[in-house]
Design a protein around this motif. Structure first.
Motif, PDB file in Angstrom:
ATOM      1  N   ILE A 114      42.383  34.441  41.216  1.00  0.00           N
ATOM      2  CA  ILE A 114      43.129  35.631  41.630  1.00  0.00           C
ATOM      3  C   ILE A 114      42.255  36.530  42.498  1.00  0.00           C
ATOM      4  CG2 ILE A 114      44.279  37.728  40.827  1.00  0.00           C
ATOM      5  CD1 ILE A 114      45.107  36.204  38.326  1.00  0.00           C
ATOM      6  N   SER A 115      41.025  36.738  42.042  1.00  0.00           N
ATOM      7  CA  SER A 115      40.128  37.603  42.814  1.00  0.00           C
ATOM      8  C   SER A 115      39.843  37.022  44.189  1.00  0.00           C
ATOM      9  CB  SER A 115      38.798  37.779  42.088  1.00  0.00           C
ATOM     10  OG  SER A 115      39.001  38.397  40.856  1.00  0.00           O
ATOM     11  N   PHE A 116      39.633  35.736  44.216  1.00  0.00           N
ATOM     12  CA  PHE A 116      39.303  35.049  45.456  1.00  0.00           C
ATOM     13  C   PHE A 116      40.417  35.206  46.483  1.00  0.00           C
ATOM     14  CE2 PHE A 116      37.162  32.192  48.070  1.00  0.00           C
ATOM     15  CZ  PHE A 116      37.818  30.981  48.282  1.00  0.00           C
ATOM     16  N   ILE A 117      41.625  34.909  46.055  1.00  0.00           N
ATOM     17  CA  ILE A 117      42.758  34.985  46.974  1.00  0.00           C
ATOM     18  C   ILE A 117      43.015  36.437  47.373  1.00  0.00           C
ATOM     19  CG2 ILE A 117      45.219  34.531  47.251  1.00  0.00           C
ATOM     20  CD1 ILE A 117      43.784  31.955  47.070  1.00  0.00           C
ATOM     21  N   THR A 118      42.951  37.321  46.370  1.00  0.00           N
ATOM     22  CA  THR A 118      43.219  38.728  46.663  1.00  0.00           C
ATOM     23  C   THR A 118      42.210  39.278  47.652  1.00  0.00           C
ATOM     24  OG1 THR A 118      44.116  39.026  44.449  1.00  0.00           O
ATOM     25  CG2 THR A 118      43.522  41.012  45.646  1.00  0.00           C
ATOM     26  N   GLY A 119      40.954  38.873  47.492  1.00  0.00           N
ATOM     27  CA  GLY A 119      39.942  39.351  48.417  1.00  0.00           C
ATOM     28  C   GLY A 119      40.282  38.988  49.845  1.00  0.00           C
ATOM     29  N   ASN A 122      43.314  40.913  51.003  1.00  0.00           N
ATOM     30  CA  ASN A 122      42.973  42.313  51.246  1.00  0.00           C
ATOM     31  C   ASN A 122      42.253  42.475  52.579  1.00  0.00           C
ATOM     32  OD1 ASN A 122      42.846  45.027  50.497  1.00  0.00           O
ATOM     33  ND2 ASN A 122      40.768  44.799  49.745  1.00  0.00           N
ATOM     34  N   ILE A 133      48.968  45.173  49.855  1.00  0.00           N
ATOM     35  CA  ILE A 133      48.908  43.715  49.851  1.00  0.00           C
ATOM     36  C   ILE A 133      50.291  43.195  49.474  1.00  0.00           C
ATOM     37  CG2 ILE A 133      47.845  41.690  48.813  1.00  0.00           C
ATOM     38  CD1 ILE A 133      45.434  43.347  48.147  1.00  0.00           C
ATOM     39  N   THR A 134      50.869  42.435  50.367  1.00  0.00           N
ATOM     40  CA  THR A 134      52.208  41.937  50.098  1.00  0.00           C
ATOM     41  C   THR A 134      52.152  40.484  49.639  1.00  0.00           C
ATOM     42  OG1 THR A 134      52.503  41.092  52.329  1.00  0.00           O
ATOM     43  CG2 THR A 134      53.112  43.394  51.941  1.00  0.00           C
ATOM     44  N   ALA A 135      53.309  40.010  49.229  1.00  0.00           N
ATOM     45  CA  ALA A 135      53.386  38.611  48.814  1.00  0.00           C
ATOM     46  C   ALA A 135      53.043  37.686  49.987  1.00  0.00           C
ATOM     47  CB  ALA A 135      54.787  38.305  48.282  1.00  0.00           C
ATOM     48  N   VAL A 138      49.398  37.285  50.299  1.00  0.00           N
ATOM     49  CA  VAL A 138      48.879  36.371  49.276  1.00  0.00           C
ATOM     50  C   VAL A 138      49.120  34.930  49.699  1.00  0.00           C
ATOM     51  CG1 VAL A 138      49.188  35.635  46.889  1.00  0.00           C
ATOM     52  CG2 VAL A 138      49.128  38.051  47.419  1.00  0.00           C
ATOM     53  N   MET A 142      46.321  32.040  50.585  1.00  0.00           N
ATOM     54  CA  MET A 142      46.258  30.738  49.921  1.00  0.00           C
ATOM     55  C   MET A 142      46.206  29.616  50.935  1.00  0.00           C
ATOM     56  SD  MET A 142      48.628  30.916  46.627  1.00  0.00           S
ATOM     57  CE  MET A 142      48.497  32.304  45.552  1.00  0.00           C
ATOM     58  N   LEU A 145      42.782  29.455  52.475  1.00  0.00           N
ATOM     59  CA  LEU A 145      41.678  29.048  51.609  1.00  0.00           C
ATOM     60  C   LEU A 145      41.851  27.634  51.060  1.00  0.00           C
ATOM     61  CD1 LEU A 145      41.147  32.457  49.843  1.00  0.00           C
ATOM     62  CD2 LEU A 145      39.648  31.361  51.485  1.00  0.00           C
ATOM     63  N   PHE A 147      44.706  26.201  49.759  1.00  0.00           N
ATOM     64  CA  PHE A 147      45.754  25.931  48.779  1.00  0.00           C
ATOM     65  C   PHE A 147      47.107  25.786  49.453  1.00  0.00           C
ATOM     66  CE2 PHE A 147      43.325  26.395  44.943  1.00  0.00           C
ATOM     67  CZ  PHE A 147      42.250  27.161  45.321  1.00  0.00           C
ATOM     68  N   LEU A 154      55.651  28.038  46.333  1.00  0.00           N
ATOM     69  CA  LEU A 154      55.612  29.472  46.069  1.00  0.00           C
ATOM     70  C   LEU A 154      56.617  30.212  46.940  1.00  0.00           C
ATOM     71  CD1 LEU A 154      51.789  30.096  45.672  1.00  0.00           C
ATOM     72  CD2 LEU A 154      53.535  30.132  43.906  1.00  0.00           C
TER      73      LEU A 154
END
Lengths: 246, 116
Positions: A114-119, A122, A133-135, A138, A142, A145, A147, A154
């Motif tokens: 979660i932190s990784f993706i959020t970073g 952001n 930060i919107t969907a 996110v 992903m 990075l 995914f 999703l």
């Protein structure tokens, strides 16, 4: 981390200024130290994958008798382990066993994910000078990075969720609440707002059915489970269907 | 923040299996997101919802890969080492490498000289 080590447990029960204790300072230092903590009360700096560290921090923070939430409790850093285990068991065969350290490791990995993706999301927001930060951010992160296999399912999930949200606002129309057809509709569309008029049986169970928003999400669309499930659940004694109206 | 599925925590506590809309608590997800950086300001209501599903997929994938390692070792108990092996073997899990290795304090002290 010095914040953790300074106040050993015995101090609290010693009930003395503890001026003569082995550690450097007695009570006098507590406010100072706590102000240090306040000044640096930066939740992000307490992130540590080492759970023992966090535990000693939070216990000693309590020991100092200042209820300052300067450290994050271990349970707040991670997903609840029961949920993690449940998801794992979906994958594993019935006979499989999971060691405790594996459970904890995966629990930590989820938070790191979660932190990784959020970073990354952001960073993108900041580059584009947006504050929220919107969907989509996110999902973009992903994809970036690695995914990308997740992005499509999703997106489908998100679209179904959005449709449901739109239908929820539609269903607030009072005409619908009395419809018997709505019994099935409710459980797939969301919590009916007019709970007292819900036509099905004892209110808590009825509400439970209505609250089974899971219908829109369930992969196995056993919509009957929503209605039938109410008879199985004994655990709604504390369920407060009106919580959202308070 | 949207409260859709806010009962999911309670529902999941009371039910067996996946009947809740989100099997992971949204508030906790949001908390972790906020902690990921000092400069995280606002988070839309949908972002934790996307994460709740994403984390499920993540857990499933990590578990699947770890279990394959377990099976290779002809064992039935999934251990932390199996998770570590799965992480190392998967490129996209590179960000986890330090995490699964966190107990060895001298993980950085062994300069594996791979001269290539």
């Amino acid at each position: 981390m010095e914040r953790g080590g300074r106040f050993p447990r015995y101090r609290r029960h010693a009930k003395q200024p503890a001026a003569s204790s082995s550690t450097s300072s007695g009570k006098v230092s507590i406010p100072t130290d706590m102000s240090f903590l306040q000044a640096n009360a930066n939740p992000s700096s307490t992130i540590s994958p080492n759970k023992a560290n966090v535990e000693s921090n939070s216990s000693t923070a309590a020991q100092a008798a200042h209820p300052q939430p300067v450290t994050v409790r271990e349970q707040d850093q991670y997903m609840p382990i029961a949920n993690v285990i449940r998801i794992m068991r979906r994958i594993l065969p019935a006979h499989a066993k999971i060691s405790d350290d594996a459970k904890e490791t995966i629990q930590e990995c989820v938070s790191e994910y979660i932190s990784f993706i959020t970073g990354e999301a952001n960073e993108r927001c900041q580059r584009e000078q947006r504050k929220t930060i919107t969907a989509e951010d996110v999902l973009w992160a992903m994809g970036k990075l690695g995914f990308d296999d997740y992005v499509e399912p999703l997106t489908v999930f998100l679209n179904r969720y959005r449709e449901t949200e739109n239908e929820r606002s539609y269903i607030r129309d009072p005409i619908l609440k009395r419809s018997s057809v709505g019994v099935v509709e409710y459980e797939s569309l969301g919590m009916p707002p007019y709970i007292p008029s819900y036509p099905r049986g004892p209110p808590p169970q009825g509400i439970f059915d209505g609250a089974m928003m899971g219908g829109y999400y369930k992969d196995t669309s056993d919509s009957a489970a929503g209605i039938g499930g109410s008879s199985d659940s004994n655990s709604l004694a504390n369920f407060d269907p009106f919580a959202q109206f308070k | 923040m949207r409260q859709a599925g806010r009962y999911s925590g309670m529902l999941c506590g009371g039910l067996s299996g996946r009947s809740g809309p989100h099997s992971l608590p949204l508030a906790r997800i949001k908390k972790i997101m906020k902690k990921s950086g000092d400069d995280v300001k606002m988070i839309s209501g949908e972002a934790p919802i996307v994460f709740s599903k994403a984390c499920e997929l993540f857990i499933e994938e990590l578990t699947q890969r770890s279990w394959m390692v377990t099976m290779q070792g002809k064992r039935r108990t999934l251990h932390k080492d199996d998770v570590a092996s799965a992480v190392i073997a998967t490129d996209i899990f590179d960000f986890l490498v330090n995490l699964v290795d966190n107990n060895s304090s001298n993980s950085m002290d062994n300069p594996e000289d791979i001269s290539s």
